[in-house]
Scaffold this motif. Sequence first.
Motif, short mmCIF file in Angstrom:
data_model
loop_
_atom_site.label_atom_id
_atom_site.label_comp_id
_atom_site.label_asym_id
_atom_site.label_seq_id
_atom_site.Cartn_x
_atom_site.Cartn_y
_atom_site.Cartn_z
N ASN A 102 -13.60 -0.50 4.76
CA ASN A 102 -14.21 -1.72 5.28
C ASN A 102 -13.23 -2.66 5.99
O ASN A 102 -13.60 -3.77 6.37
N THR A 103 -11.99 -2.23 6.13
CA THR A 103 -10.97 -3.10 6.73
C THR A 103 -10.20 -2.35 7.80
O THR A 103 -9.84 -1.18 7.63
N ASP A 104 -9.97 -3.03 8.92
CA ASP A 104 -9.16 -2.46 10.00
C ASP A 104 -7.69 -2.63 9.63
O ASP A 104 -7.16 -3.74 9.67
N ILE A 105 -7.01 -1.55 9.26
CA ILE A 105 -5.66 -1.61 8.72
C ILE A 105 -4.64 -1.07 9.72
O ILE A 105 -4.81 0.02 10.27
N ASN A 106 -3.58 -1.85 9.93
CA ASN A 106 -2.48 -1.43 10.79
C ASN A 106 -1.62 -0.43 10.00
O ASN A 106 -0.94 -0.80 9.05
N LEU A 107 -1.65 0.83 10.41
CA LEU A 107 -0.97 1.88 9.65
C LEU A 107 0.55 1.74 9.70
O LEU A 107 1.25 2.13 8.76
N GLU A 108 1.07 1.17 10.78
CA GLU A 108 2.52 0.95 10.87
C GLU A 108 2.96 -0.09 9.84
O GLU A 108 3.97 0.10 9.14
N LYS A 109 2.19 -1.17 9.73
CA LYS A 109 2.51 -2.19 8.73
C LYS A 109 2.31 -1.64 7.32
O LYS A 109 3.07 -1.97 6.40
N LEU A 110 1.31 -0.81 7.16
CA LEU A 110 1.06 -0.18 5.86
C LEU A 110 2.27 0.62 5.40
O LEU A 110 2.75 0.48 4.27
N SER A 111 2.79 1.45 6.30
CA SER A 111 3.94 2.29 5.96
C SER A 111 5.18 1.46 5.67
O SER A 111 5.92 1.74 4.72
N LYS A 112 5.39 0.40 6.45
CA LYS A 112 6.57 -0.45 6.26
C LYS A 112 6.50 -1.16 4.90
O LYS A 112 7.49 -1.18 4.15
N GLU A 113 5.35 -1.75 4.59
CA GLU A 113 5.22 -2.47 3.32
C GLU A 113 5.39 -1.52 2.13
O GLU A 113 6.05 -1.86 1.15
N ARG A 114 4.84 -0.35 2.24
CA ARG A 114 4.95 0.63 1.15
C ARG A 114 6.40 1.02 0.92
O ARG A 114 6.87 1.14 -0.22
N SER A 115 7.14 1.21 2.00
CA SER A 115 8.52 1.68 1.89
C SER A 115 9.44 0.63 1.27
O SER A 115 10.49 0.98 0.70
N LEU A 116 9.06 -0.67 1.38
CA LEU A 116 9.92 -1.74 0.88
C LEU A 116 9.61 -2.16 -0.56
O LEU A 116 10.34 -2.96 -1.14
N ILE A 117 8.55 -1.62 -1.13
CA ILE A 117 8.19 -1.98 -2.51
C ILE A 117 9.34 -1.75 -3.49
O ILE A 117 9.65 -2.63 -4.31
N PRO A 118 10.04 -0.60 -3.46
CA PRO A 118 11.16 -0.41 -4.40
C PRO A 118 12.24 -1.48 -4.25
O PRO A 118 12.82 -1.92 -5.25
N THR A 119 12.50 -1.93 -3.02
CA THR A 119 13.53 -2.94 -2.79
C THR A 119 13.11 -4.27 -3.39
O THR A 119 13.91 -4.97 -4.03
N TYR A 120 11.85 -4.65 -3.17
CA TYR A 120 11.35 -5.89 -3.77
C TYR A 120 11.53 -5.86 -5.29
O TYR A 120 12.01 -6.83 -5.89
N LEU A 121 11.13 -4.77 -5.91
CA LEU A 121 11.20 -4.69 -7.36
C LEU A 121 12.63 -4.56 -7.87
O LEU A 121 12.95 -5.07 -8.95
N ASP A 122 13.47 -3.90 -7.10
CA ASP A 122 14.87 -3.73 -7.53
C ASP A 122 15.60 -5.06 -7.65
O ASP A 122 16.55 -5.17 -8.45
N ILE A 123 15.21 -6.05 -6.87
CA ILE A 123 15.88 -7.35 -6.98
C ILE A 123 15.08 -8.32 -7.84
O ILE A 123 15.66 -9.20 -8.49
N ALA A 124 13.76 -8.18 -7.88
CA ALA A 124 12.94 -9.13 -8.65
C ALA A 124 13.01 -8.86 -10.15
O ALA A 124 13.15 -9.81 -10.94
#
Length: 256
Positions: A87-109
């Motif tokens: 039901n949502t028009d999703i930018n797949l490039e942004k999707l891939s980028k956000e997914r790839s950075l999740i470990p970095t966010y958690l590694d510092i948080a």
Amino acid sequence: MNSNNPFETHGIGHLSASSINTYIQDPCMFIMRYLYKHRGASNPAMWRGTVVDEGVGLALTSRKSNKRIIKESIARFDGLYDYHKKNTDINLEKLSKERSLIPTYLDIAIPYYQEMGKPLSYQKEINLYLDDIPVPILGYIDVQYEGLVRDIKTVSRLPSVIPDTVNRQLSIYAKAEDSDAMVDYVYVTTKKAEMISMQVENIDEHIKTVRSVAIAIMNLLSYSNDKNQIASLFYPNYDSWLWGKDEIKLAKTIWR
């Protein structure tokens, strides 16, 4: 005929920092979301914030390893995508980028919060009652310590000062708990990752604004028991960045 409690008439059981900020930014968006119950579209940046917040919560309330938490957080992100993609028009490039950075966010948080010790609560529900407002302002405190509430914000751009939208949100939490408030920015780009904490100032002044806006919302709802009549008082600015394709499509069923 108007009701003595216009919130009840329009099926609004509580306000929130989000609804108050939405009304300030765009009354038409408020009308669409809270009178017509068309919630805003979701996106990968929002899912990133959700899974990082939940990952920190797991680190503080469970015995799972950081490696396991990161794995589960990515799976949760994928699940949010699967849920919304129909039901949502999703930018797949942004999707891939956000997914790839999740470990970095958690590694510092995660280490940042672990060093503070065990909090008094995680995701504590609060209800703030203000004079002359017949419904509470509902919120959820990310992390609470003695005399201090903290909110986790994941960002790819670091603000130089706390935006007023965030000041109002944290002031609501602080007022409800009679405490100070901090915003913890988990700042990650492809080249940088760091935690930046900022203290919320002038809490009482922000609460005055919150109360004024809540009264303005109440006055608007008092105009009529018919949401269509209320909507007719405004017309959306579709050129605003707030209006995405999905929101515009829904809005055009209201403002014809």
